[in-house]
Design a protein around this motif. Sequence first.
Motif, PDB file in Angstrom:
ATOM      1  N   SER A  61       0.839  -1.201   0.000  1.00  0.00           N
ATOM      2  CA  SER A  61       0.000   0.000   0.000  1.00  0.00           C
ATOM      3  C   SER A  61       0.875   1.252   0.000  1.00  0.00           C
ATOM      4  O   SER A  61       1.706   1.447   0.879  1.00  0.00           O
ATOM      5  N   GLY A  62       0.694   2.083  -0.999  1.00  0.00           N
ATOM      6  CA  GLY A  62       1.432   3.337  -1.071  1.00  0.00           C
ATOM      7  C   GLY A  62       2.825   3.236  -1.659  1.00  0.00           C
ATOM      8  O   GLY A  62       3.515   4.253  -1.776  1.00  0.00           O
ATOM      9  N   ASP A  63       3.263   2.037  -2.049  1.00  0.00           N
ATOM     10  CA  ASP A  63       4.626   1.871  -2.565  1.00  0.00           C
ATOM     11  C   ASP A  63       4.624   2.007  -4.085  1.00  0.00           C
ATOM     12  O   ASP A  63       4.440   1.036  -4.819  1.00  0.00           O
ATOM     13  N   HIS A  64       4.842   3.216  -4.569  1.00  0.00           N
ATOM     14  CA  HIS A  64       4.738   3.458  -6.006  1.00  0.00           C
ATOM     15  C   HIS A  64       5.875   2.828  -6.794  1.00  0.00           C
ATOM     16  O   HIS A  64       5.770   2.654  -8.006  1.00  0.00           O
ATOM     17  N   TYR A  65       6.994   2.471  -6.120  1.00  0.00           N
ATOM     18  CA  TYR A  65       8.049   1.718  -6.808  1.00  0.00           C
ATOM     19  C   TYR A  65       7.488   0.374  -7.308  1.00  0.00           C
ATOM     20  O   TYR A  65       7.709  -0.021  -8.451  1.00  0.00           O
ATOM     21  N   LYS A  66       6.781  -0.320  -6.419  1.00  0.00           N
ATOM     22  CA  LYS A  66       6.217  -1.615  -6.779  1.00  0.00           C
ATOM     23  C   LYS A  66       5.090  -1.453  -7.808  1.00  0.00           C
ATOM     24  O   LYS A  66       4.983  -2.244  -8.752  1.00  0.00           O
ATOM     25  N   TRP A  67       4.249  -0.444  -7.625  1.00  0.00           N
ATOM     26  CA  TRP A  67       3.149  -0.226  -8.565  1.00  0.00           C
ATOM     27  C   TRP A  67       3.685  -0.016  -9.983  1.00  0.00           C
ATOM     28  O   TRP A  67       3.152  -0.568 -10.946  1.00  0.00           O
ATOM     29  N   ARG A  68       4.731   0.757 -10.081  1.00  0.00           N
ATOM     30  CA  ARG A  68       5.319   1.071 -11.383  1.00  0.00           C
ATOM     31  C   ARG A  68       5.827  -0.210 -12.058  1.00  0.00           C
ATOM     32  O   ARG A  68       5.610  -0.422 -13.263  1.00  0.00           O
ATOM     33  N   CYS A  96       5.434 -11.173  -9.927  1.00  0.00           N
ATOM     34  CA  CYS A  96       6.302 -10.227 -10.647  1.00  0.00           C
ATOM     35  C   CYS A  96       7.773 -10.346 -10.229  1.00  0.00           C
ATOM     36  O   CYS A  96       8.672 -10.099 -11.050  1.00  0.00           O
ATOM     37  N   ILE A  97       8.014 -10.679  -8.989  1.00  0.00           N
ATOM     38  CA  ILE A  97       9.362 -10.608  -8.431  1.00  0.00           C
ATOM     39  C   ILE A  97      10.420 -11.348  -9.252  1.00  0.00           C
ATOM     40  O   ILE A  97      11.515 -10.813  -9.492  1.00  0.00           O
ATOM     41  N   PRO A  98      10.178 -12.573  -9.725  1.00  0.00           N
ATOM     42  CA  PRO A  98      11.236 -13.243 -10.504  1.00  0.00           C
ATOM     43  C   PRO A  98      11.640 -12.482 -11.764  1.00  0.00           C
ATOM     44  O   PRO A  98      12.735 -12.714 -12.305  1.00  0.00           O
ATOM     45  N   GLN A  99      10.781 -11.595 -12.240  1.00  0.00           N
ATOM     46  CA  GLN A  99      11.063 -10.838 -13.453  1.00  0.00           C
ATOM     47  C   GLN A  99      11.734  -9.488 -13.169  1.00  0.00           C
ATOM     48  O   GLN A  99      11.981  -8.714 -14.092  1.00  0.00           O
ATOM     49  N   THR A 100      12.031  -9.222 -11.899  1.00  0.00           N
ATOM     50  CA  THR A 100      12.627  -7.929 -11.542  1.00  0.00           C
ATOM     51  C   THR A 100      14.141  -8.002 -11.363  1.00  0.00           C
ATOM     52  O   THR A 100      14.741  -7.079 -10.797  1.00  0.00           O
ATOM     53  N   LEU A 101      14.775  -9.072 -11.812  1.00  0.00           N
ATOM     54  CA  LEU A 101      16.226  -9.203 -11.669  1.00  0.00           C
ATOM     55  C   LEU A 101      16.948  -7.973 -12.206  1.00  0.00           C
ATOM     56  O   LEU A 101      16.597  -7.429 -13.248  1.00  0.00           O
ATOM     57  N   ARG A 102      17.919  -7.511 -11.441  1.00  0.00           N
ATOM     58  CA  ARG A 102      18.764  -6.345 -11.726  1.00  0.00           C
ATOM     59  C   ARG A 102      18.059  -5.021 -11.436  1.00  0.00           C
ATOM     60  O   ARG A 102      18.671  -3.955 -11.553  1.00  0.00           O
TER      61      ARG A 102
END
Length: 493
Positions: A61-68, A96-102
């Motif tokens: 909630s409120g974490d626009h880094y993750k939303w983006r 989504c997390i496995p696709q956020t490498l780097r």
Amino acid sequence: MKKIDPKIFVDDIFLLHNKTAQKLYHDFAKVLPIIDYHSHLDPTILAENKPFRNLTTLWLSGDHYKWRAMRTLGVTEKFITGQASDEEKFFAWANCIPQTLRNPLFHWTQLELKRTFGITAFLNADTAQDIYTKCNQLLQDKKYLPQSFLKNDNVELLGTTDDPCDDLLHHQFLAQQQKDTHVIPSFRPDKIFQIDQREAFILYVNKLSVTSQIQITDIDSLLQALHKRVDYFHANGCRIADHGLTQMPRKENFTSALEQEFKTFLNQKENTFSNPSAFQYFVLHTLAKLYHQKKWVQQFHLGPIRNNNSRLLQQLGADCGVDSIGDGQHIHHLSVFLNDLDKTNQLAKTILYNINPADNEAFASMTGNFNDGTTKGKIQFGAAWWFMDQKEGIEKHLNALSSISIISTFVGMTTDSRSFLSFSRHEYFRRILCNLFGKEMEEGVLPYDMAWIGKILQQICYHNAKNYFLNDKPKVLQIFLCHVMWSFPILFS
């Protein structure tokens, strides 16, 4: 249901690529307290100290880094800020997390899970249910209340971000309750500079009139109202001002004609103000002199282009993850502003943040122009911020700071975060810092002297910030008496 993978990714040598870096981190940097002088944590949540409903409300909630990131990966708004259940939103994030490498989100996720909940598994679709269930169970324990996060992470000082119209009642409560952590407000008057947005500006001026109990009819009464709020913030423990600006305003004289125009503008007889920059410079310069008088630290976060997506802005409001790096010209206007204050000896301790890495060297060089020997590192090149708050960005920032300024005076990391789990970013920064120094010690670029280098790193990670921000620490009794005076003024008349 699959068991959580026991493989440990964030181990003792995470981001520490040689023995010297490992020793520097574990012997000198690891256990130091945290001075988190700029955050966006909600003081209401801290004061109420209620359990978080679940991991989603705490973490997403409120974490626009993750939303983006989720939007980029094709997740619909329903599972980001929409009507999906908290559990569905968490599973969407886990997928989504496995696709956020780097991307720094990958490192931050694993750090936060391990440091807060003792979870070493990678978050993904297979582990999501186990992790969600375990974390939700732990969140019911008193060890996971909002105030407990500060204590568990050894946070000595937390600076929140507060509008001049805020009543600061929650800060007053926290000042009486908190023993281990000093939670102090920061004065953030951004809305008063938005004179080019007439409707919102007038609404805000009316709100400031009510809060300050000063009828704002012209520039003088506006400055009186702001001065009164600065006094109120100071009495409630504030020692930091902050400004989020796309660009420093250009210096132009606020003439008597502009004063009259502003008066007419406030009376809703004009739809636009002809010279916003002159107004902005005049008000900001006046406030900066007040900050110096109060011995505050002033911060300037410069450069982002905010709210690019008007559709999402209208749907979700500001801070929803649609901001970007700007390419504005900052340095000349910044030089003029700082020089105007310095030549009258009214320049407060100042931290300058840039959002565009192309400006690193320019900002680092600007800090050296206005140090005056009164305070070590009086003018600071602020921590790598926002889009630069990742491994490469931090390294670039540290290299520019080292090459052009003096890194041993740096006040170090701050989270700039809305999440109670983000204090692990101090660990992230400290590991990157120690790795940088350790590498150069092993290469012979720096002396191989652990005590010498270790002391420098401790200054950067903790002691510089402690001395910079806590040299005029407010007393709890002072804040309590201020609350009484403002609540029952007749007793003190």
